[in-house]
Write a protein that holds these residues in place. Structure first.
Motif, PDB file in Angstrom:
ATOM      1  N   LEU A  93       0.698  -1.254   0.098  1.00 10.44           N
ATOM      2  CA  LEU A  93      -0.031  -0.219  -0.154  1.00 10.44           C
ATOM      3  C   LEU A  93       0.796   1.315  -0.027  1.00 10.44           C
ATOM      4  O   LEU A  93       0.429   2.325  -0.794  1.00 10.44           O
ATOM      5  CB  LEU A  93      -0.975  -0.064   1.095  1.00 10.44           C
ATOM      6  N   SER A 105     -12.466  -2.310   7.803  1.00  9.70           N
ATOM      7  CA  SER A 105     -12.827  -1.583   6.547  1.00  9.70           C
ATOM      8  C   SER A 105     -14.027  -2.272   5.951  1.00  9.70           C
ATOM      9  O   SER A 105     -13.852  -3.083   5.261  1.00  9.70           O
ATOM     10  CB  SER A 105     -11.695  -1.639   5.952  1.00  9.70           C
ATOM     11  N   ILE A 161      -5.897   0.883  -2.825  1.00  9.33           N
ATOM     12  CA  ILE A 161      -7.107   0.148  -2.360  1.00  9.33           C
ATOM     13  C   ILE A 161      -7.555  -0.732  -2.942  1.00  9.33           C
ATOM     14  O   ILE A 161      -7.833  -1.873  -2.967  1.00  9.33           O
ATOM     15  CB  ILE A 161      -7.867   1.249  -1.609  1.00  9.33           C
ATOM     16  N   GLU A 163      -8.269   5.440   2.925  1.00  7.88           N
ATOM     17  CA  GLU A 163      -9.472   5.562   2.798  1.00  7.88           C
ATOM     18  C   GLU A 163     -10.046   7.246   2.786  1.00  7.88           C
ATOM     19  O   GLU A 163     -10.940   7.455   2.077  1.00  7.88           O
ATOM     20  CB  GLU A 163     -10.392   4.614   3.631  1.00  7.88           C
ATOM     21  N   MET A 180      -4.387   1.498   5.893  1.00  8.83           N
ATOM     22  CA  MET A 180      -5.709   1.690   5.114  1.00  8.83           C
ATOM     23  C   MET A 180      -6.635   2.852   5.712  1.00  8.83           C
ATOM     24  O   MET A 180      -7.188   3.498   4.672  1.00  8.83           O
ATOM     25  CB  MET A 180      -6.431   0.215   5.327  1.00  8.83           C
ATOM     26  N   VAL A 231     -13.085  -2.147   2.167  1.00  9.31           N
ATOM     27  CA  VAL A 231     -12.340  -3.269   1.485  1.00  9.31           C
ATOM     28  C   VAL A 231     -13.054  -4.554   1.512  1.00  9.31           C
ATOM     29  O   VAL A 231     -13.118  -5.191   0.481  1.00  9.31           O
ATOM     30  CB  VAL A 231     -11.093  -3.347   2.413  1.00  9.31           C
TER      31      VAL A 231
END
Length: 394
Positions: A275, A334, A300, A289, A285, A337
């Motif tokens: 990432l 998440s 992502i 986001e 993450m 995700v």
């Protein structure tokens, strides 16, 4: 005084710990905490049995330049004097790599440490620190029994084909095999499946451990059949800073044409990829986001694309899919995700309940979904505590 088991998970700059009563039944932590920023600017955090943070005056004092060797003895003393005190009866450790021989938790000995030292090149981010913590505890409390719990052990139920690379047989015989990792997390998830799935717990289940380190495990009868990680913790899914599965020709090209050294390639694949590498912004993450940068969204979506493809391949290894479990930091938190992964798997009959997914509900699939989709928080420390209690009871 309460007899208690200490669980330690040592990283390069952090030390997670938990304390459990040494008693029968499922272990429940009476204290959890973490020391972050070791050797630079250590920060201590801890919570009690109810999850409430400890007040400032109850926290462990930290010298600014303290190392693991300084902090572990101090932590042992602090725990045993904390709130009336506990008597530590054993210490359990997360050890990432146990190799071929370790099929379950093992009592620490000099011979075991020598064997585990040889596996450091296969898990350079974790193994040295796991073993250093064991040695620090031994130096500070030489009579305290210690138990090593391995992330690779859960996958030793796999058949030979699932463990082999298509390399010359002599290399496979020498131990170049697919070992798999995150086994303590999968062990916990497997233990909880009957409570959530009833008689279907022994069916075709894939657990997705999605965090800064990420992998998946395909299970039947709550045992590992196949997993995404292989010889090292670099393989499989895209991760926070690790690349995941990579054409080995890329490594050759980097060394031969770009003239990167072994150390530079190692740093690139373990620390500058995933990432972080794709986004150029962060390995977190939640941060990605919240970002409006197109590079963040691309990172992502690549993470989810790779995860869906890996999941489909693992389903082939177990002949289909009855349940999908999301766990670990990203998997548990998440909704985006989970949705992006499941959207790519509609052809398998997976349909999500949007509201349940947003709420991080336990079941996030619809009643009409051909596959049950669940969110189950993992508890690796609880697995270590239970194993340590079992091997030291009495």
């Amino acid at each position: 005084m309460t007899d208690a088991v200490l669980v330690l998970n040592a990283g390069s700059s952090s030390l997670k710990f938990a304390v459990y009563p040494h008693a029968e039944g499922e272990p429940t932590a009476i204290l959890r905490g973490k020391i972050a920023g070791i050797a630079t600017c250590p920060v201590f955090s801890a919570s009690d049995a109810t999850g409430q943070p400890l007040p400032q005056d109850a926290r462990m004092p930290l010298p600014p330049d303290a190392t693991h060797a300084d902090l572990i003895p101090a932590l042992l003393d602090w725990i045993q004097s904390h709130r009336g005190g506990v008597t530590l009866t054993a210490a359990g450790h997360r050890v990432v790599h146990g190799g071929r021989r370790q099929t379950g938790p093992a009592r620490v000995s000099d011979a075991l440490l020598e064997e585990l030292d040889k596996l450091v090149p296969l898990a350079p981010l974790h193994q040295p620190h796991n073993l250093a913590a064991i040695r620090c505890v031994a130096a500070s409390a030489p009579d305290l029994p210690q138990i090593a719990c391995f992330d690779t052990s859960f996958h030793r139920t796999q058949d030979r084909l699932a463990q082999l690379f298509a390399l010359p047989r002599a290399l496979s015989d020498a131990g170049i095999l697919r070992y798999g990792f995150h086994g303590l997390s999968y062990d916990y998830i497997a233990s909880t499946l009957p409570a959530h799935l009833g008689t279907r717990a022994g069916g075709r289940v894939i657990a997705a451990h999605l965090g800064n380190g990420a992998s998946m495990c395909a299970m039947k009868n709550r045992q590992s059949v196949a997993t995404s990680m292989g010889f090292t913790a670099l393989d499989g899914l895209m991760m926070g800073q690790r690349c995941g599965a990579l054409d080995p020709g890329v490594v050759l090209y980097l060394m031969e044409e770009k003239h990167l050294s072994t150390a530079e390639v190692t740093h690139l694949l373990y620390s500058d990829s995933g990432l972080l590498g794709v986004s150029g912004l962060s390995n977190d993450m939640a941060t990605l986001e919240a970002s409006i940068a197109p590079e963040a969204r691309e990172a992502i979506e690549l993470f989810c694309f790779r995860a869906a493809a890996e999941l489909a391949g693992l389903a082939a290894a177990i002949g289909g899919l009855d349940a999908l479990i999301f766990t670990a930091g990203i998997g548990e938190n998440s909704a985006l995700v989970r949705r992006l992964i499941c959207d790519r798997l509609n052809w398998m009959g997976i349909t999500l309940d949007p509201n349940g997914n947003i709420r991080n509900a336990r079941f996030i699939s619809t009643a009409a979904s051909a596959v049950d989709v669940l969110v189950i928080p993992t508890d690796e420390e609880g697995v270590i505590a239970r194993a340590t209690q079992d091997l030291t009871r009495g």
